[in-house]
Enzyme design. Structure first.
Site, PDB file in Angstrom:
ATOM      1  N   ASP A  30       2.928  10.556  17.166  1.00  0.00           N
ATOM      2  CA  ASP A  30       3.398   9.330  17.810  1.00  0.00           C
ATOM      3  C   ASP A  30       3.117   9.417  19.301  1.00  0.00           C
ATOM      4  O   ASP A  30       3.158  10.505  19.876  1.00  0.00           O
ATOM      5  CB  ASP A  30       4.901   9.127  17.549  1.00  0.00           C
ATOM      6  CG  ASP A  30       5.289   7.658  17.660  1.00  0.00           C
ATOM      7  OD1 ASP A  30       5.491   7.009  16.615  1.00  0.00           O
ATOM      8  OD2 ASP A  30       5.359   7.156  18.805  1.00  0.00           O
ATOM      9  N   ARG A 150       4.852  -2.141   0.827  1.00  0.00           N
ATOM     10  CA  ARG A 150       5.563  -3.380   0.491  1.00  0.00           C
ATOM     11  C   ARG A 150       7.055  -3.142   0.313  1.00  0.00           C
ATOM     12  O   ARG A 150       7.716  -3.791  -0.481  1.00  0.00           O
ATOM     13  CB  ARG A 150       4.966  -4.012  -0.774  1.00  0.00           C
ATOM     14  CG  ARG A 150       4.231  -3.021  -1.665  1.00  0.00           C
ATOM     15  CD  ARG A 150       3.999  -3.515  -3.032  1.00  0.00           C
ATOM     16  NE  ARG A 150       2.976  -4.550  -3.101  1.00  0.00           N
ATOM     17  CZ  ARG A 150       2.273  -4.811  -4.203  1.00  0.00           C
ATOM     18  NH1 ARG A 150       2.467  -4.091  -5.292  1.00  0.00           N
ATOM     19  NH2 ARG A 150       1.413  -5.794  -4.237  1.00  0.00           N
ATOM     20  N   LYS A 202      -1.746  -7.959   0.867  1.00  0.00           N
ATOM     21  CA  LYS A 202      -0.542  -7.804   1.707  1.00  0.00           C
ATOM     22  C   LYS A 202      -0.203  -9.127   2.399  1.00  0.00           C
ATOM     23  O   LYS A 202       0.946  -9.571   2.403  1.00  0.00           O
ATOM     24  CB  LYS A 202      -0.807  -6.721   2.752  1.00  0.00           C
ATOM     25  CG  LYS A 202       0.246  -6.618   3.829  1.00  0.00           C
ATOM     26  CD  LYS A 202       1.530  -6.066   3.284  1.00  0.00           C
ATOM     27  CE  LYS A 202       2.659  -6.179   4.267  1.00  0.00           C
ATOM     28  NZ  LYS A 202       3.898  -5.617   3.761  1.00  0.00           N
ATOM     29  N   ASN A 206       3.402 -11.782   1.627  1.00  0.00           N
ATOM     30  CA  ASN A 206       4.374 -12.283   2.606  1.00  0.00           C
ATOM     31  C   ASN A 206       4.196 -13.771   2.882  1.00  0.00           C
ATOM     32  O   ASN A 206       5.175 -14.485   3.122  1.00  0.00           O
ATOM     33  CB  ASN A 206       4.313 -11.441   3.885  1.00  0.00           C
ATOM     34  CG  ASN A 206       5.055 -10.121   3.719  1.00  0.00           C
ATOM     35  OD1 ASN A 206       5.778  -9.934   2.726  1.00  0.00           O
ATOM     36  ND2 ASN A 206       4.891  -9.210   4.640  1.00  0.00           N
ATOM     37  N   HIS A 240      16.038 -24.944 -14.788  1.00  0.00           N
ATOM     38  CA  HIS A 240      14.785 -25.205 -15.496  1.00  0.00           C
ATOM     39  C   HIS A 240      14.095 -23.853 -15.729  1.00  0.00           C
ATOM     40  O   HIS A 240      14.053 -23.015 -14.807  1.00  0.00           O
ATOM     41  CB  HIS A 240      13.919 -26.122 -14.620  1.00  0.00           C
ATOM     42  CG  HIS A 240      12.633 -26.552 -15.280  1.00  0.00           C
ATOM     43  ND1 HIS A 240      11.608 -25.675 -15.529  1.00  0.00           N
ATOM     44  CD2 HIS A 240      12.220 -27.760 -15.727  1.00  0.00           C
ATOM     45  CE1 HIS A 240      10.614 -26.320 -16.114  1.00  0.00           C
ATOM     46  NE2 HIS A 240      10.968 -27.599 -16.250  1.00  0.00           N
ATOM     47  N   CYS A 256       7.755  -9.179   9.387  1.00  0.00           N
ATOM     48  CA  CYS A 256       6.705  -9.266   8.363  1.00  0.00           C
ATOM     49  C   CYS A 256       6.421 -10.696   7.953  1.00  0.00           C
ATOM     50  O   CYS A 256       5.334 -11.215   8.163  1.00  0.00           O
ATOM     51  CB  CYS A 256       7.139  -8.460   7.139  1.00  0.00           C
ATOM     52  SG  CYS A 256       7.739  -6.836   7.601  1.00  0.00           S
TER      53      CYS A 256
HETATM   54  N1  SAJ Z   1      14.976 -15.611   3.685  1.00  0.00           N
HETATM   55  C1  SAJ Z   1      15.420 -16.913   3.486  1.00  0.00           C
HETATM   56  N2  SAJ Z   1      15.613 -17.340   2.209  1.00  0.00           N
HETATM   57  C2  SAJ Z   1      15.394 -16.533   1.131  1.00  0.00           C
HETATM   58  C3  SAJ Z   1      14.926 -15.218   1.332  1.00  0.00           C
HETATM   59  C4  SAJ Z   1      14.727 -14.775   2.638  1.00  0.00           C
HETATM   60  O1  SAJ Z   1      15.627 -17.683   4.435  1.00  0.00           O
HETATM   61  O2  SAJ Z   1      15.621 -17.001   0.007  1.00  0.00           O
HETATM   62  C5  SAJ Z   1      14.750 -15.127   5.077  1.00  0.00           C
HETATM   63  C6  SAJ Z   1      15.635 -13.947   5.481  1.00  0.00           C
HETATM   64  O3  SAJ Z   1      16.897 -14.363   5.915  1.00  0.00           O
HETATM   65  C7  SAJ Z   1      14.814 -13.319   6.593  1.00  0.00           C
HETATM   66  C8  SAJ Z   1      13.366 -13.576   6.162  1.00  0.00           C
HETATM   67  O4  SAJ Z   1      13.441 -14.596   5.178  1.00  0.00           O
HETATM   68  O5  SAJ Z   1      15.032 -13.972   7.838  1.00  0.00           O
HETATM   69  C9  SAJ Z   1      12.651 -12.381   5.606  1.00  0.00           C
HETATM   70  O6  SAJ Z   1      13.510 -11.613   4.772  1.00  0.00           O
HETATM   71  P1  SAJ Z   1      13.040 -10.989   3.369  1.00  0.00           P
HETATM   72  O7  SAJ Z   1      14.183 -10.284   2.760  1.00  0.00           O
HETATM   73  O8  SAJ Z   1      12.405 -12.034   2.563  1.00  0.00           O
HETATM   74  O9  SAJ Z   1      11.852  -9.987   3.751  1.00  0.00           O
HETATM   75  P2  SAJ Z   1      11.645  -8.768   4.788  1.00  0.00           P
HETATM   76  O10 SAJ Z   1      10.971  -9.321   6.013  1.00  0.00           O
HETATM   77  O11 SAJ Z   1      12.844  -7.944   4.980  1.00  0.00           O
HETATM   78  O12 SAJ Z   1      10.575  -7.877   3.942  1.00  0.00           O
HETATM   79  C10 SAJ Z   1       9.382  -8.469   3.463  1.00  0.00           C
HETATM   80  C11 SAJ Z   1       9.210  -8.156   1.974  1.00  0.00           C
HETATM   81  N3  SAJ Z   1       8.134  -8.975   1.396  1.00  0.00           N
HETATM   82  C12 SAJ Z   1       8.320  -9.781   0.309  1.00  0.00           C
HETATM   83  O13 SAJ Z   1       9.388  -9.863  -0.252  1.00  0.00           O
HETATM   84  C13 SAJ Z   1       7.127 -10.519  -0.187  1.00  0.00           C
HETATM   85  C14 SAJ Z   1       8.903  -6.687   1.805  1.00  0.00           C
HETATM   86  O14 SAJ Z   1       8.640  -6.359   0.447  1.00  0.00           O
HETATM   87  C15 SAJ Z   1       7.694  -6.290   2.667  1.00  0.00           C
HETATM   88  O15 SAJ Z   1       7.389  -4.902   2.558  1.00  0.00           O
HETATM   89  C16 SAJ Z   1       8.060  -6.567   4.104  1.00  0.00           C
HETATM   90  O16 SAJ Z   1       8.288  -7.981   4.230  1.00  0.00           O
HETATM   91  C17 SAJ Z   1       6.905  -6.100   4.990  1.00  0.00           C
HETATM   92  O17 SAJ Z   1       7.031  -5.027   5.604  1.00  0.00           O
HETATM   93  O18 SAJ Z   1       5.840  -6.758   4.997  1.00  0.00           O
END
Ligand code: SAJ
Length: 401
Positions: A30, A150, A202, A206, A240, A256
């Protein structure tokens, strides 16, 4: 097998630790001397459940050592951030480039070079060119692949081991070598592809989540105008068998989902209409929530001839974590602070203090406030009773009323 990890951040450190725990000899590199010292003392600079204990164990056992400079190894992993250039949304791969340049002098025949950093399509091929330009004698003598992580923050140690992974080499033999490497510490299935598809995969994962959240957020705006309870609506629509709508919130945060879609829109602006619009909708939702709180404050003042006490419930970027990075709740709290209220109570039960926000206990704030804005669906908030005498702005479905 000796492995050099370039980058000991939120992904690099847990991955290095899990690999070290399986008996691989890991050198974590690092650029930050404080990070290197902390890890060599068996301590950590990031927060992730279970990580502290595991780092202490692997450092004590001699399997993980941190350093400011790389050295010769069998495998080199690039796990550094890929931010944006300046203030716009163009991906910046200079950290990946710098980390690659730093290891080029140490590469030798038979080495495996893997990028894990989220990267625009074509980055792995670009880095291959960079390596072969500086070390032409290594052409086709080393293996080069892309393998994105992920894992979900908060559940990293479990998901690192159990999630499936997508592995894309610049040629088939590179893919095979990378699969052999990951099979030493990953129990999930390892799926073979090429480097460009793995890079795009990837970004696709997201972006897919961002687009789906944008749909839920758009519904929440429509329902607000139409006088429909969006939580009830989504629950009913999800009955549904082929519908699965996500939850609306106060915007999309973190490092992410709110970032990776721009890696597609920057390179494919004409084609990525939906992905680009979804980013706009999710950003707009945060602005809309801030405006809604400010308007509610004005209405209260007109009605009661005094300024209200306002509670902002939650600052983290998602429920039940202490991570405020790229948090829409933090953005909204800052906007409301500009309204210069005497009684603004800011709550984040997962952290004890903050340099900008003076924090108040969540029960105390809920008890005192006239207007309560729920921004993050933390478990603590879900246990609070519904109060008829307060104006409750439930942006994240605490009461689902
Ligand atoms: N959020 C909503 N509504 C939902 C789900 C999430 O508003 O129904 C919001 C959350 O509050 C948050 C944001 O989305 O602000 C992101 O949160 P998250 O839990 O969906 O995801 P991250 O950013 O913690 O992690 C994501 C994950 N990707 C997916 O689920 C496709 C994770 O698997 C990835 O490894 C990570 O991004 C990454 O490092 O790319």
């Amino acid at each position: 097998m000796k492995v050099v990890f370039m980058g000991l951040g939120y992904i690099g450190l847990p991955t290095a630790t899990v690999a070290a725990n399986k008996g691989l000899q890991i050198v974590g590199v690092d650029i930050n001397a404080r990070v290197v010292d902390t890890i060599n003392q068996g301590k950590i600079h990031i927060i992730e459940p279970g990580l502290q204990e595991l780092v202490r164990n692997v450092v004590t056992a001699g399997n993980l050592r941190a350093s400011l400079v790389p050295e010769e190894a069998d495998v080199f992993l690039i796990v550094v951030p890929t931010p944006f250039k300046g203030g716009n949304h163009e991906p910046d791969i200079t950290y990946v480039e710098a980390a690659t340049k730093a290891i080029i002098p140490y590469l030798k025949e038979g080495n495996l070079y893997i990028i894990e950093s989220t990267s625009p399509v074509g980055t792995t091929e670009k880095m291959m060119q960079l390596i072969y330009t500086e070390r032409p004698e290594l052409k086709n003598m080393i293996y080069i692949a892309y393998c994105p992580e992920r894992v979900l923050p908060g559940n990293v140690l479990y998901e690192l081991e159990h999630n499936d992974r997508v592995i894309g080499g610049v040629n088939e033999i590179s893919t095979e070598k990378a699969i052999q490497f990951y099979s030493q510490f990953v129990k999930g299935n390892l799926h073979k592809t090429n480097s460009r598809t793995a890079e795009m995969c990837k970004l696709t994962e997201n972006s897919s989540r961002d687009v789906q959240i944008a749909f839920a957020n758009e519904l929440s705006l429509i329902c607000d105008k139409a006088g429909i309870n969006v939580w009830e609506l989504i629950e009913l629509a999800n009955k549904h068998p082929r519908v699965n709508i996500l939850q609306p919130g106060c915007g999309v945060g973190g490092h992410c989902i709110a970032v990776d879609p721009y890696f597609i829109t920057a390179d494919f602006p004409v084609e990525s209409q939906l992905i680009s619009k979804s980013r706009e909708i999710n950003n707009y939702k945060s602005f809309w929530c801030a405006e809604k709180i400010k308007n509610t404050i004005l209405e209260f003042e007109l009605k009661h001839k005094r300024k209200p006490i306002v509670a902002i419930m939650g600052l983290a970027f998602k429920p039940n974590i202490d991570d405020l990075r790229e948090s829409p709740a933090k953005y909204i709290a800052q906007k409301v602070m500009q309204a210069e209220l005497d009684g603004l109570l800011i709550v984040e039960p997962n952290i004890s203090e903050h340099p900008v926000f003076k924090l108040t206990n969540y029960e105390e704030a809920y008890g005192k406030a006239d207007i309560v804005a729920f921004l993050v669906a933390h478990n603590e908030f879900k246990a609070l009773p519904w109060k008829e005498d307060k104006v409750i702005l439930d942006f994240c479905g605490i009461f689902k009323k």
